[in-house]
Design a protein around this motif. Structure first.
Motif, PDB file in Angstrom:
ATOM      1  N   PRO A 290       0.791  -1.228   0.000  1.00  0.00           N
ATOM      2  CA  PRO A 290       0.000   0.000   0.000  1.00  0.00           C
ATOM      3  C   PRO A 290       0.825   1.282   0.000  1.00  0.00           C
ATOM      4  O   PRO A 290       0.247   2.380  -0.007  1.00  0.00           O
ATOM      5  N   LEU A 291       2.150   1.174   0.010  1.00  0.00           N
ATOM      6  CA  LEU A 291       2.970   2.367   0.188  1.00  0.00           C
ATOM      7  C   LEU A 291       2.723   3.413  -0.899  1.00  0.00           C
ATOM      8  O   LEU A 291       2.670   4.614  -0.611  1.00  0.00           O
ATOM      9  N   GLY A 292       2.556   2.982  -2.139  1.00  0.00           N
ATOM     10  CA  GLY A 292       2.324   3.935  -3.215  1.00  0.00           C
ATOM     11  C   GLY A 292       1.061   4.740  -2.993  1.00  0.00           C
ATOM     12  O   GLY A 292       1.035   5.964  -3.208  1.00  0.00           O
ATOM     13  N   LEU A 293      -0.001   4.074  -2.556  1.00  0.00           N
ATOM     14  CA  LEU A 293      -1.267   4.754  -2.297  1.00  0.00           C
ATOM     15  C   LEU A 293      -1.167   5.669  -1.080  1.00  0.00           C
ATOM     16  O   LEU A 293      -1.667   6.804  -1.097  1.00  0.00           O
ATOM     17  N   LEU A 294      -0.541   5.194  -0.017  1.00  0.00           N
ATOM     18  CA  LEU A 294      -0.411   5.999   1.199  1.00  0.00           C
ATOM     19  C   LEU A 294       0.403   7.257   0.940  1.00  0.00           C
ATOM     20  O   LEU A 294       0.027   8.363   1.385  1.00  0.00           O
ATOM     21  N   ARG A 295       1.506   7.114   0.243  1.00  0.00           N
ATOM     22  CA  ARG A 295       2.363   8.274  -0.025  1.00  0.00           C
ATOM     23  C   ARG A 295       1.690   9.241  -0.986  1.00  0.00           C
ATOM     24  O   ARG A 295       1.815  10.467  -0.829  1.00  0.00           O
ATOM     25  N   LEU A 296       0.970   8.722  -1.969  1.00  0.00           N
ATOM     26  CA  LEU A 296       0.240   9.599  -2.881  1.00  0.00           C
ATOM     27  C   LEU A 296      -0.808  10.399  -2.122  1.00  0.00           C
ATOM     28  O   LEU A 296      -0.975  11.613  -2.339  1.00  0.00           O
ATOM     29  N   ALA A 297      -1.530   9.742  -1.238  1.00  0.00           N
ATOM     30  CA  ALA A 297      -2.546  10.444  -0.445  1.00  0.00           C
ATOM     31  C   ALA A 297      -1.914  11.577   0.360  1.00  0.00           C
ATOM     32  O   ALA A 297      -2.394  12.719   0.339  1.00  0.00           O
ATOM     33  N   LEU A 298      -0.841  11.260   1.081  1.00  0.00           N
ATOM     34  CA  LEU A 298      -0.207  12.278   1.913  1.00  0.00           C
ATOM     35  C   LEU A 298       0.395  13.405   1.092  1.00  0.00           C
ATOM     36  O   LEU A 298       0.422  14.559   1.536  1.00  0.00           O
ATOM     37  N   ALA A 299       0.855  13.096  -0.109  1.00  0.00           N
ATOM     38  CA  ALA A 299       1.417  14.132  -0.977  1.00  0.00           C
ATOM     39  C   ALA A 299       0.345  15.137  -1.413  1.00  0.00           C
ATOM     40  O   ALA A 299       0.657  16.264  -1.789  1.00  0.00           O
ATOM     41  N   CYS A 300      -0.911  14.719  -1.331  1.00  0.00           N
ATOM     42  CA  CYS A 300      -2.018  15.603  -1.684  1.00  0.00           C
ATOM     43  C   CYS A 300      -2.504  16.420  -0.491  1.00  0.00           C
ATOM     44  O   CYS A 300      -3.325  17.340  -0.668  1.00  0.00           O
ATOM     45  N   GLY A 301      -2.061  16.060   0.711  1.00  0.00           N
ATOM     46  CA  GLY A 301      -2.551  16.712   1.913  1.00  0.00           C
ATOM     47  C   GLY A 301      -1.486  17.526   2.596  1.00  0.00           C
ATOM     48  O   GLY A 301      -0.496  17.959   1.982  1.00  0.00           O
ATOM     49  N   GLU A 302      -1.673  17.730   3.896  1.00  0.00           N
ATOM     50  CA  GLU A 302      -0.697  18.470   4.688  1.00  0.00           C
ATOM     51  C   GLU A 302      -0.790  18.033   6.136  1.00  0.00           C
ATOM     52  O   GLU A 302      -1.845  17.607   6.612  1.00  0.00           O
ATOM     53  N   ASP A 303       0.338  18.140   6.834  1.00  0.00           N
ATOM     54  CA  ASP A 303       0.409  17.812   8.263  1.00  0.00           C
ATOM     55  C   ASP A 303      -0.120  16.412   8.576  1.00  0.00           C
ATOM     56  O   ASP A 303      -0.724  16.181   9.623  1.00  0.00           O
ATOM     57  N   GLY A 304       0.097  15.471   7.666  1.00  0.00           N
ATOM     58  CA  GLY A 304      -0.302  14.092   7.915  1.00  0.00           C
ATOM     59  C   GLY A 304      -1.768  13.808   7.695  1.00  0.00           C
ATOM     60  O   GLY A 304      -2.228  12.697   7.963  1.00  0.00           O
ATOM     61  N   ARG A 305      -2.525  14.794   7.203  1.00  0.00           N
ATOM     62  CA  ARG A 305      -3.954  14.630   6.967  1.00  0.00           C
ATOM     63  C   ARG A 305      -4.250  14.689   5.472  1.00  0.00           C
ATOM     64  O   ARG A 305      -3.532  15.332   4.713  1.00  0.00           O
ATOM     65  N   VAL A 306      -5.338  14.026   5.076  1.00  0.00           N
ATOM     66  CA  VAL A 306      -5.804  14.106   3.693  1.00  0.00           C
ATOM     67  C   VAL A 306      -7.291  14.430   3.719  1.00  0.00           C
ATOM     68  O   VAL A 306      -7.980  14.183   4.715  1.00  0.00           O
ATOM     69  N   ASN A 307      -7.798  14.994   2.622  1.00  0.00           N
ATOM     70  CA  ASN A 307      -9.231  15.286   2.610  1.00  0.00           C
ATOM     71  C   ASN A 307     -10.024  14.064   2.168  1.00  0.00           C
ATOM     72  O   ASN A 307      -9.470  13.065   1.701  1.00  0.00           O
ATOM     73  N   ARG A 308     -11.321  14.145   2.316  1.00  0.00           N
ATOM     74  CA  ARG A 308     -12.160  12.978   2.039  1.00  0.00           C
ATOM     75  C   ARG A 308     -12.126  12.598   0.559  1.00  0.00           C
ATOM     76  O   ARG A 308     -12.166  11.415   0.228  1.00  0.00           O
ATOM     77  N   TYR A 309     -12.040  13.568  -0.320  1.00  0.00           N
ATOM     78  CA  TYR A 309     -12.009  13.256  -1.751  1.00  0.00           C
ATOM     79  C   TYR A 309     -10.787  12.409  -2.096  1.00  0.00           C
ATOM     80  O   TYR A 309     -10.889  11.420  -2.844  1.00  0.00           O
ATOM     81  N   VAL A 310      -9.639  12.779  -1.590  1.00  0.00           N
ATOM     82  CA  VAL A 310      -8.416  12.023  -1.870  1.00  0.00           C
ATOM     83  C   VAL A 310      -8.535  10.608  -1.313  1.00  0.00           C
ATOM     84  O   VAL A 310      -8.228   9.619  -2.008  1.00  0.00           O
ATOM     85  N   ALA A 311      -8.979  10.497  -0.069  1.00  0.00           N
ATOM     86  CA  ALA A 311      -9.135   9.167   0.532  1.00  0.00           C
ATOM     87  C   ALA A 311     -10.143   8.336  -0.256  1.00  0.00           C
ATOM     88  O   ALA A 311      -9.911   7.148  -0.512  1.00  0.00           O
ATOM     89  N   GLU A 312     -11.246   8.935  -0.638  1.00  0.00           N
ATOM     90  CA  GLU A 312     -12.263   8.216  -1.401  1.00  0.00           C
ATOM     91  C   GLU A 312     -11.720   7.725  -2.735  1.00  0.00           C
ATOM     92  O   GLU A 312     -11.930   6.564  -3.127  1.00  0.00           O
ATOM     93  N   THR A 313     -10.999   8.592  -3.434  1.00  0.00           N
ATOM     94  CA  THR A 313     -10.446   8.221  -4.740  1.00  0.00           C
ATOM     95  C   THR A 313      -9.532   7.012  -4.628  1.00  0.00           C
ATOM     96  O   THR A 313      -9.605   6.072  -5.442  1.00  0.00           O
ATOM     97  N   LEU A 314      -8.688   6.982  -3.615  1.00  0.00           N
ATOM     98  CA  LEU A 314      -7.709   5.907  -3.498  1.00  0.00           C
ATOM     99  C   LEU A 314      -8.294   4.652  -2.867  1.00  0.00           C
ATOM    100  O   LEU A 314      -7.891   3.535  -3.211  1.00  0.00           O
ATOM    101  N   PHE A 315      -9.249   4.791  -1.952  1.00  0.00           N
ATOM    102  CA  PHE A 315      -9.957   3.605  -1.470  1.00  0.00           C
ATOM    103  C   PHE A 315     -10.675   2.912  -2.629  1.00  0.00           C
ATOM    104  O   PHE A 315     -10.626   1.680  -2.771  1.00  0.00           O
ATOM    105  N   ARG A 316     -11.343   3.686  -3.456  1.00  0.00           N
ATOM    106  CA  ARG A 316     -12.086   3.092  -4.574  1.00  0.00           C
ATOM    107  C   ARG A 316     -11.151   2.548  -5.643  1.00  0.00           C
ATOM    108  O   ARG A 316     -11.481   1.569  -6.326  1.00  0.00           O
ATOM    109  N   HIS A 317      -9.984   3.153  -5.772  1.00  0.00           N
ATOM    110  CA  HIS A 317      -8.937   2.610  -6.645  1.00  0.00           C
ATOM    111  C   HIS A 317      -8.605   1.178  -6.232  1.00  0.00           C
ATOM    112  O   HIS A 317      -8.419   0.293  -7.089  1.00  0.00           O
ATOM    113  N   ALA A 318      -8.542   0.955  -4.922  1.00  0.00           N
ATOM    114  CA  ALA A 318      -8.148  -0.363  -4.413  1.00  0.00           C
ATOM    115  C   ALA A 318      -9.305  -1.353  -4.382  1.00  0.00           C
ATOM    116  O   ALA A 318      -9.106  -2.539  -4.673  1.00  0.00           O
TER     117      ALA A 318
END
Length: 212
Positions: A87-115
């Protein structure tokens, strides 16, 4: 308004189910959510555990159960081409879209549904590149800052007592698993059970015997 922290790893089908069900499970309540990706394998390593997919009979049951939960709750879910995946690629991509260790719901939704939708390989390099093009992260997913954020999220989760995903944290209390959503709702609604001492008593129960 209650502040919730949703700790997750895209590798977990239960985290996907909880993510999808959360708005319905907490419908009508006042709350805000921080979504924090972490490395589930880091929790397993810290606690000396195997993941559900590493125990063959449990692996079979896990997939059957998550497919049933998806069916019962009307949540689209198709098992990925292979699991567990890296999952490292997905986790790092998510965090790269966010800040301070948080991501927004759209980013999380996109990558959860990707998987967990479509049945494709979640870790496929070509698909990850497509996800990156869609999300257009502000930072390099392979950069040191993003890697450090993932480690910090995982270390902080261990320090808070997390042992699995999904875990939803509120007021210092940890609610683990997809099936904890009704319990979480009861807490947010002020159910008297949470003030009865039962929560604290459960953690004080002495162990009668330990394996060596």
């Amino acid at each position: 308004m209650k502040q919730l922290t949703f700790h997750f790893d895209f590798i977990s089908p239960y985290a996907y189910l909880a993510f999808e069900q959360l708005p319905e499970a907490l419908k009508g309540l006042s709350y805000a959510v921080d979504y924090r990706p972490l490395l589930f394998a880091g929790l397993l390593k810290h606690h000396g555990q195997l993941g559900p997919a590493e125990i063959p009979p449990k692996r079979d049951w896990t997939y059957r159960q998550v497919l049933w939960h998806a069916h019962a709750h009307g949540i689209p879910l198709q098992l990925p081409a292979a699991h567990p995946f890296n999952p490292l690629g997905l986790l790092r991509l998510a965090l790269a879209c966010g800040e301070d260790g948080r991501v927004n719901r759209y980013v999380a939704e996109t990558l959860f549904r990707h998987a967990w939708r479509g049945g494709a390989d979640a870790a496929d390099a070509g698909r990850l590149e497509q996800a990156r093009a869609l999300l257009q992260p502000r930072r390099d997913p392979a950069g040191d800052a993003v890697k450090a954020e993932l480690k910090a999220n995982t270390d902080a989760a261990v320090a808070r007592g997390l042992f699995g995903v999904p875990t939803i944290e509120v007021d210092g209390r940890l609610f683990w698993g997809f099936d904890s959503l009704p319990m979480l709702r009861a807490y947010l609604q002020g159910d008297a059970w949470f003030g009865s001492g039962a929560w604290e008593h459960a953690a004080a129960l002495p162990a009668g015997q330990t394996r060596r």
